[in-house]
Scaffold this active site. Sequence first.
Site, mmCIF file in Angstrom:
data_model
loop_
_atom_site.group_PDB
_atom_site.id
_atom_site.type_symbol
_atom_site.label_atom_id
_atom_site.label_comp_id
_atom_site.label_asym_id
_atom_site.label_seq_id
_atom_site.Cartn_x
_atom_site.Cartn_y
_atom_site.Cartn_z
ATOM 1 C CE1 TYR A 53 -14.104 0.210 6.870
ATOM 2 C CE2 TYR A 53 -12.113 0.735 8.096
ATOM 3 C CZ TYR A 53 -13.001 1.009 7.072
ATOM 4 O OH TYR A 53 -12.781 2.086 6.241
HETATM 5 N N1 LIG Z 1 -13.540 5.748 3.832
HETATM 6 C C1 LIG Z 1 -13.902 4.709 3.122
HETATM 7 O O1 LIG Z 1 -15.029 4.639 2.596
HETATM 8 C C2 LIG Z 1 -12.923 3.589 2.934
HETATM 9 C C3 LIG Z 1 -13.192 2.574 1.992
HETATM 10 C C4 LIG Z 1 -12.258 1.557 1.832
HETATM 11 C C5 LIG Z 1 -11.099 1.538 2.599
HETATM 12 N N2 LIG Z 1 -10.891 2.512 3.526
HETATM 13 C C6 LIG Z 1 -9.678 2.499 4.382
HETATM 14 O O2 LIG Z 1 -8.541 2.394 3.556
HETATM 15 C C7 LIG Z 1 -7.789 1.239 3.907
HETATM 16 C C8 LIG Z 1 -7.114 0.686 2.677
HETATM 17 O O3 LIG Z 1 -8.098 0.411 1.701
HETATM 18 P P1 LIG Z 1 -7.964 -0.848 0.773
HETATM 19 O O4 LIG Z 1 -7.723 -2.066 1.628
HETATM 20 O O5 LIG Z 1 -9.123 -0.869 -0.128
HETATM 21 O O6 LIG Z 1 -6.617 -0.483 0.011
HETATM 22 P P2 LIG Z 1 -5.927 -1.067 -1.301
HETATM 23 O O7 LIG Z 1 -4.498 -0.787 -1.092
HETATM 24 O O8 LIG Z 1 -6.561 -0.531 -2.519
HETATM 25 O O9 LIG Z 1 -6.191 -2.631 -1.276
HETATM 26 C C9 LIG Z 1 -5.588 -3.442 -0.305
HETATM 27 C C10 LIG Z 1 -5.738 -4.874 -0.746
HETATM 28 O O10 LIG Z 1 -4.868 -5.136 -1.874
HETATM 29 C C11 LIG Z 1 -4.354 -6.452 -1.766
HETATM 30 N N3 LIG Z 1 -2.898 -6.342 -1.570
HETATM 31 C C12 LIG Z 1 -2.239 -5.526 -0.712
HETATM 32 N N4 LIG Z 1 -0.897 -5.712 -0.794
HETATM 33 C C13 LIG Z 1 -0.712 -6.686 -1.712
HETATM 34 C C14 LIG Z 1 0.452 -7.317 -2.221
HETATM 35 N N5 LIG Z 1 1.669 -7.000 -1.773
HETATM 36 N N6 LIG Z 1 0.298 -8.264 -3.175
HETATM 37 C C15 LIG Z 1 -0.938 -8.598 -3.611
HETATM 38 N N7 LIG Z 1 -2.082 -8.037 -3.170
HETATM 39 C C16 LIG Z 1 -1.968 -7.074 -2.217
HETATM 40 C C17 LIG Z 1 -5.022 -7.098 -0.543
HETATM 41 O O11 LIG Z 1 -6.295 -7.652 -0.930
HETATM 42 P P3 LIG Z 1 -6.470 -9.187 -1.386
HETATM 43 O O12 LIG Z 1 -5.368 -9.998 -0.790
HETATM 44 O O13 LIG Z 1 -7.823 -9.545 -0.873
HETATM 45 O O14 LIG Z 1 -6.408 -9.137 -2.882
HETATM 46 C C18 LIG Z 1 -5.315 -5.878 0.317
HETATM 47 O O15 LIG Z 1 -6.339 -6.075 1.271
HETATM 48 C C19 LIG Z 1 -8.780 0.308 4.595
HETATM 49 O O16 LIG Z 1 -8.183 -0.618 5.478
HETATM 50 C C20 LIG Z 1 -9.625 1.318 5.336
HETATM 51 O O17 LIG Z 1 -8.969 1.707 6.536
HETATM 52 C C21 LIG Z 1 -11.764 3.542 3.691
#
Ligand SMILES: NC(=O)c1ccc[n+]([C@@H]2O[C@H](COP(=O)([O-])OP(=O)(O)OC[C@H]3O[C@@H](n4cnc5c(N)ncnc54)[C@H](OP(=O)(O)O)[C@@H]3O)[C@@H](O)[C@H]2O)c1
Length: 330
Positions: A53
């Site tokens: 990350y």
């Molecule tokens: N193991 C793996 O391979 C893997 C892969 C991915 C993630 N992860 C872990 O999972 C965590 C969460 O994943 P993710 O970030 O992909 O989760 P997600 O909940 O699917 O997406 C989060 C994204 O949605 C948008 N968002 C969040 N709240 C919002 C709101 N209130 N209004 C509008 N847009 C909103 C933001 O992106 P924008 O503002 O850019 O639109 C935010 O970065 C990561 O931080 C990481 O720790 C693990």
Amino acid sequence: MKYKLLGNTGIRVSQLCMGTMTFGREADRYASEAIFKRCLDHGINFFDCANVYGDGVAETILGELIADHRQQLIVTSKCGAQFESGINSQGGSRRNIIASVEASLRRLKTDYIDIYFLHRFDDHTPLEVSLRALNDLVVQGKVRCIGVSNFSAWQTMKACGLTRQNDWAPVDCIQPMYNLVKRQAEVEILPMARSENLGVMTYNPLGAGLLAGKYGQDHTTGEGRLAVDDMYRKRYRESWMFDAAKQFGEFAVDAGYHPVSLAVAWVSRNKAVTAPIIGARSVEQLDDSLRAADIDLTDQLYDAISRITPRPPSPTDRSEEQIKADNDNN
Ligand SMILES: NC(=O)c1ccc[n+]([C@@H]2O[C@H](COP(=O)([O-])OP(=O)(O)OC[C@H]3O[C@@H](n4cnc5c(N)ncnc54)[C@H](OP(=O)(O)O)[C@@H]3O)[C@@H](O)[C@H]2O)c1
């Protein structure tokens, strides 16, 4: 905030885990600190990280933030995804696992990582090699528990079998993708996790922002991840997903919830899931996900949301098993 047992570990984690993938990227140091503090104020004790990350920057920021709270927090990291540019700085080799954990411990400024994940399955390294190296890290006290991320069910069970056969530290935790438009985990991964009592931290609960209710069919404009990141744009490219997100967004508003809160609550409601990993670039975004902890989804609401997208077919082609799986989740 409620606390749940993480599989067989005896460790209690908050019902939401905070993901730090945005730390040092969409969220600068200042925004990351504000997100971290808001999480602590809401009782979150669970933080997910990975060496990749921000090419290590997320771990560096998280390390500074956890310094005064280390004993109270459950902190993860991962290795195995391509890190920087070295040809051996990826995969599940003993060399890479040991080098990666040492570097993560330095960046996180800690003596131990609570859950250390293989970020993905490595086709080129026998699983025994990776699991033996991870076992050694547990014995040395550098890692408390082992997890696997993005593994299929058979790959996970192969890992579980090998650790049992060799009396190595068990696989305690999995980290699959799971949300309303990515439901493959329901077929084998989540039932397996319940059967084995594995801790389950699911990622992408909002479909990288798709389910936040902010995208129309044109998702190529704006600063959101689906507009700027090719990998995520491809993952969530199907037009049916945008139709479903629109339908879900309207449903959420009609039911009196922000779509973000309801999307996270829907993932949480699955009995196999210990904690969805939430993601945010700001405290304002985070607050919508945190509100999921206050939603007690009724069976009726849960089923209505589940009907918005197709459930993946059962693993055996026998409709009887599909019916059993439906009943199991309620
Ligand atoms: N193991 C793996 O391979 C893997 C892969 C991915 C993630 N992860 C872990 O999972 C965590 C969460 O994943 P993710 O970030 O992909 O989760 P997600 O909940 O699917 O997406 C989060 C994204 O949605 C948008 N968002 C969040 N709240 C919002 C709101 N209130 N209004 C509008 N847009 C909103 C933001 O992106 P924008 O503002 O850019 O639109 C935010 O970065 C990561 O931080 C990481 O720790 C693990």
